[in-house]
Design a protein around this motif. Structure first.
Motif, PDB file in Angstrom:
ATOM      1  N   ILE A  12       0.840  -1.208   0.000  1.00  0.00           N
ATOM      2  CA  ILE A  12       0.000   0.000   0.000  1.00  0.00           C
ATOM      3  C   ILE A  12       0.871   1.252   0.000  1.00  0.00           C
ATOM      4  O   ILE A  12       0.587   2.230  -0.698  1.00  0.00           O
ATOM      5  N   LYS A  13       1.931   1.219   0.790  1.00  0.00           N
ATOM      6  CA  LYS A  13       2.853   2.353   0.836  1.00  0.00           C
ATOM      7  C   LYS A  13       3.666   2.447  -0.451  1.00  0.00           C
ATOM      8  O   LYS A  13       3.993   3.554  -0.920  1.00  0.00           O
ATOM      9  N   TYR A  14       3.981   1.305  -1.045  1.00  0.00           N
ATOM     10  CA  TYR A  14       4.841   1.248  -2.234  1.00  0.00           C
ATOM     11  C   TYR A  14       4.177   1.832  -3.473  1.00  0.00           C
ATOM     12  O   TYR A  14       4.777   2.619  -4.204  1.00  0.00           O
ATOM     13  N   VAL A  15       2.911   1.468  -3.725  1.00  0.00           N
ATOM     14  CA  VAL A  15       2.247   1.940  -4.952  1.00  0.00           C
ATOM     15  C   VAL A  15       1.918   3.422  -4.842  1.00  0.00           C
ATOM     16  O   VAL A  15       1.652   3.938  -3.753  1.00  0.00           O
ATOM     17  N   GLN A  16       1.925   4.104  -5.983  1.00  0.00           N
ATOM     18  CA  GLN A  16       1.641   5.539  -6.024  1.00  0.00           C
ATOM     19  C   GLN A  16       0.142   5.833  -6.048  1.00  0.00           C
ATOM     20  O   GLN A  16      -0.264   6.992  -5.917  1.00  0.00           O
ATOM     21  N   ALA A  17      -0.674   4.809  -6.217  1.00  0.00           N
ATOM     22  CA  ALA A  17      -2.124   4.984  -6.266  1.00  0.00           C
ATOM     23  C   ALA A  17      -2.641   5.525  -4.934  1.00  0.00           C
ATOM     24  O   ALA A  17      -2.111   5.187  -3.866  1.00  0.00           O
ATOM     25  N   ASN A  18      -3.695   6.361  -4.999  1.00  0.00           N
ATOM     26  CA  ASN A  18      -4.272   6.891  -3.762  1.00  0.00           C
ATOM     27  C   ASN A  18      -5.180   5.850  -3.103  1.00  0.00           C
ATOM     28  O   ASN A  18      -5.417   4.769  -3.642  1.00  0.00           O
ATOM     29  N   VAL A  19      -5.700   6.191  -1.935  1.00  0.00           N
ATOM     30  CA  VAL A  19      -6.472   5.219  -1.138  1.00  0.00           C
ATOM     31  C   VAL A  19      -7.750   4.773  -1.834  1.00  0.00           C
ATOM     32  O   VAL A  19      -8.183   3.624  -1.682  1.00  0.00           O
ATOM     33  N   TYR A  20      -8.368   5.676  -2.613  1.00  0.00           N
ATOM     34  CA  TYR A  20      -9.613   5.328  -3.303  1.00  0.00           C
ATOM     35  C   TYR A  20      -9.350   4.314  -4.416  1.00  0.00           C
ATOM     36  O   TYR A  20     -10.111   3.358  -4.595  1.00  0.00           O
ATOM     37  N   THR A  21      -8.262   4.522  -5.138  1.00  0.00           N
ATOM     38  CA  THR A  21      -7.889   3.607  -6.213  1.00  0.00           C
ATOM     39  C   THR A  21      -7.585   2.226  -5.650  1.00  0.00           C
ATOM     40  O   THR A  21      -8.045   1.206  -6.190  1.00  0.00           O
ATOM     41  N   ILE A  22      -6.810   2.190  -4.576  1.00  0.00           N
ATOM     42  CA  ILE A  22      -6.451   0.910  -3.952  1.00  0.00           C
ATOM     43  C   ILE A  22      -7.708   0.167  -3.506  1.00  0.00           C
ATOM     44  O   ILE A  22      -7.852  -1.039  -3.731  1.00  0.00           O
ATOM     45  N   GLY A  23      -8.638   0.885  -2.879  1.00  0.00           N
ATOM     46  CA  GLY A  23      -9.870   0.263  -2.400  1.00  0.00           C
ATOM     47  C   GLY A  23     -10.724  -0.288  -3.518  1.00  0.00           C
ATOM     48  O   GLY A  23     -11.185  -1.434  -3.468  1.00  0.00           O
ATOM     49  N   VAL A  24     -10.952   0.520  -4.557  1.00  0.00           N
ATOM     50  CA  VAL A  24     -11.807   0.091  -5.676  1.00  0.00           C
ATOM     51  C   VAL A  24     -11.211  -1.111  -6.399  1.00  0.00           C
ATOM     52  O   VAL A  24     -11.912  -2.089  -6.694  1.00  0.00           O
ATOM     53  N   VAL A  25      -9.909  -1.070  -6.674  1.00  0.00           N
ATOM     54  CA  VAL A  25      -9.261  -2.171  -7.397  1.00  0.00           C
ATOM     55  C   VAL A  25      -9.241  -3.443  -6.558  1.00  0.00           C
ATOM     56  O   VAL A  25      -9.608  -4.526  -7.032  1.00  0.00           O
ATOM     57  N   ARG A  26      -8.822  -3.339  -5.301  1.00  0.00           N
ATOM     58  CA  ARG A  26      -8.751  -4.528  -4.434  1.00  0.00           C
ATOM     59  C   ARG A  26     -10.118  -5.170  -4.261  1.00  0.00           C
ATOM     60  O   ARG A  26     -10.257  -6.396  -4.340  1.00  0.00           O
ATOM     61  N   LEU A  27     -11.133  -4.354  -4.023  1.00  0.00           N
ATOM     62  CA  LEU A  27     -12.467  -4.892  -3.789  1.00  0.00           C
ATOM     63  C   LEU A  27     -13.072  -5.478  -5.062  1.00  0.00           C
ATOM     64  O   LEU A  27     -13.753  -6.506  -5.010  1.00  0.00           O
ATOM     65  N   SER A  28     -12.822  -4.849  -6.203  1.00  0.00           N
ATOM     66  CA  SER A  28     -13.328  -5.379  -7.473  1.00  0.00           C
ATOM     67  C   SER A  28     -12.757  -6.773  -7.732  1.00  0.00           C
ATOM     68  O   SER A  28     -13.491  -7.706  -8.111  1.00  0.00           O
ATOM     69  N   ILE A  29     -11.450  -6.913  -7.515  1.00  0.00           N
ATOM     70  CA  ILE A  29     -10.803  -8.217  -7.702  1.00  0.00           C
ATOM     71  C   ILE A  29     -11.356  -9.232  -6.703  1.00  0.00           C
ATOM     72  O   ILE A  29     -11.657 -10.383  -7.064  1.00  0.00           O
ATOM     73  N   ALA A  30     -11.504  -8.814  -5.458  1.00  0.00           N
ATOM     74  CA  ALA A  30     -11.988  -9.726  -4.411  1.00  0.00           C
ATOM     75  C   ALA A  30     -13.412 -10.201  -4.694  1.00  0.00           C
ATOM     76  O   ALA A  30     -13.726 -11.386  -4.513  1.00  0.00           O
TER      77      ALA A  30
END
Length: 287
Positions: free
Chosen positions: A21-39
């Motif tokens: 989470i710290k490594y990627v440049q994506a913001n918190v909203y992007t991380i949430g949407v992508v992770r949840l979509s995959i899950a």
């Protein structure tokens, strides 16, 4: 033996999560949407035969919506804490969720705190104090830790809803948690970043496939088959995992304050877990 191995593997993956989470440049909203979509997609594909959505009562739908809401609040604050401060601060702050469970039980009147509960709370407070270099909201670590503790509060609410809805199987609750959390995260779509580098997308894929679907599926299986005492204690293995991985991959410093503070918080949580178990064993022996 296999279940113990799966539990340890899940902890390694949980420890890797804040580092990525710290490594990627994506913001918190992007991380949430992508992770949840995959899950959501992977949970539906692999657990479709176990997800029982047909015939759910209104009360059960309402429970799944609330689980999704608190899970989304937990995630967005957890991601923010890591982005504001560090991977180590994020996971150490999150580890206070056991203390929140004690407080919620006290407020709800389901559990009267004992001396060891108050000792656990005191140790967690002391650990948070030691962890921080200076008590100032101009300090990023202070802000990040406060947000992480808030995330732990939302995280601690989840078991309460999970236990009240044991009539729903694990797969249904997991799918509902991801699906409704995604619905809430979709409100943040205007702020989602799509123009990311290839290394960011690879990081998000690992977060979604390995650290979300993989880790949570392994953990769900392990917690189903193993004693709760073991899984409660081993959960805190994620903290040293994160510290070591953030040191090597993010070059985060492992200070004496971080080690002592994290140790006090973990010790406090372990007291809350172990002392009631010892008390029950002593009672059984006396009988």
């Amino acid at each position: 033996m296999r279940s113990y191995f799966l539990a340890v593997l899940a902890m390694v993956l949980f420890g890797l999560t804040p580092v990525l989470i710290k490594y990627v440049q994506a913001n918190v909203y992007t991380i949430g949407v992508v992770r949840l979509s995959i899950a959501v997609v992977l949970t539906w594909l692999f657990l479709n035969n176990k997800v029982q959505l047909k015939g759910l009562k209104r009360k059960q739908w309402r429970a799944l919506i609330l689980i999704g809401l608190f899970f989304s609040l937990h995630w967005i604050t957890y991601f923010l804490s890591i982005k504001i401060a560090s991977a180590t601060i994020g996971i150490v702050g999150l580890s206070t969720f056991g203390i929140h469970l004690i407080l919620f039980g006290w407020i709800a009147g389901t559990k009267i705190p004992r001396w060891y509960d108050f000792s656990a709370i005191a140790l967690a407070i002391a650990g948070n104090y030691v962890l921080l270099p200076a008590l100032s909201f101009e300090n990023e670590d202070v802000v990040g830790l406060c947000v992480a503790v808030l995330s732990a509060m939302f995280f601690a609410v989840l078991p309460i809803f999970q236990q009240k809805n044991k009539d729903l199987n694990n797969a249904t609750r997991a799918f509902g948690q991801y699906a409704f959390a995604l619905v809430f995260f979709l409100f943040t779509l205007p702020w989602v970043q799509w123009d990311l580098g290839s290394h960011d997308w690879w990081g998000l894929l690992v977060l979604g496939i390995v650290c979300t679907f993989g880790a949570h599926t392994l953990w769900l299986k392990a917690t189903t088959e193993l004693p709760t005492t073991f899984t409660s204690v081993i959960y805190y293995l994620a903290i040293p995992m994160t510290m070591v991985m953030s040191y090597y991959f993010l070059e985060e410093r492992i200070t004496t304050n971080k080690i002592i503070g994290a140790s006090l918080i973990v010790l406090g949580n372990l007291m809350a877990i172990v002392f009631p178990i010892l008390k029950n064993y002593i009672k059984k022996d006396q009988v």
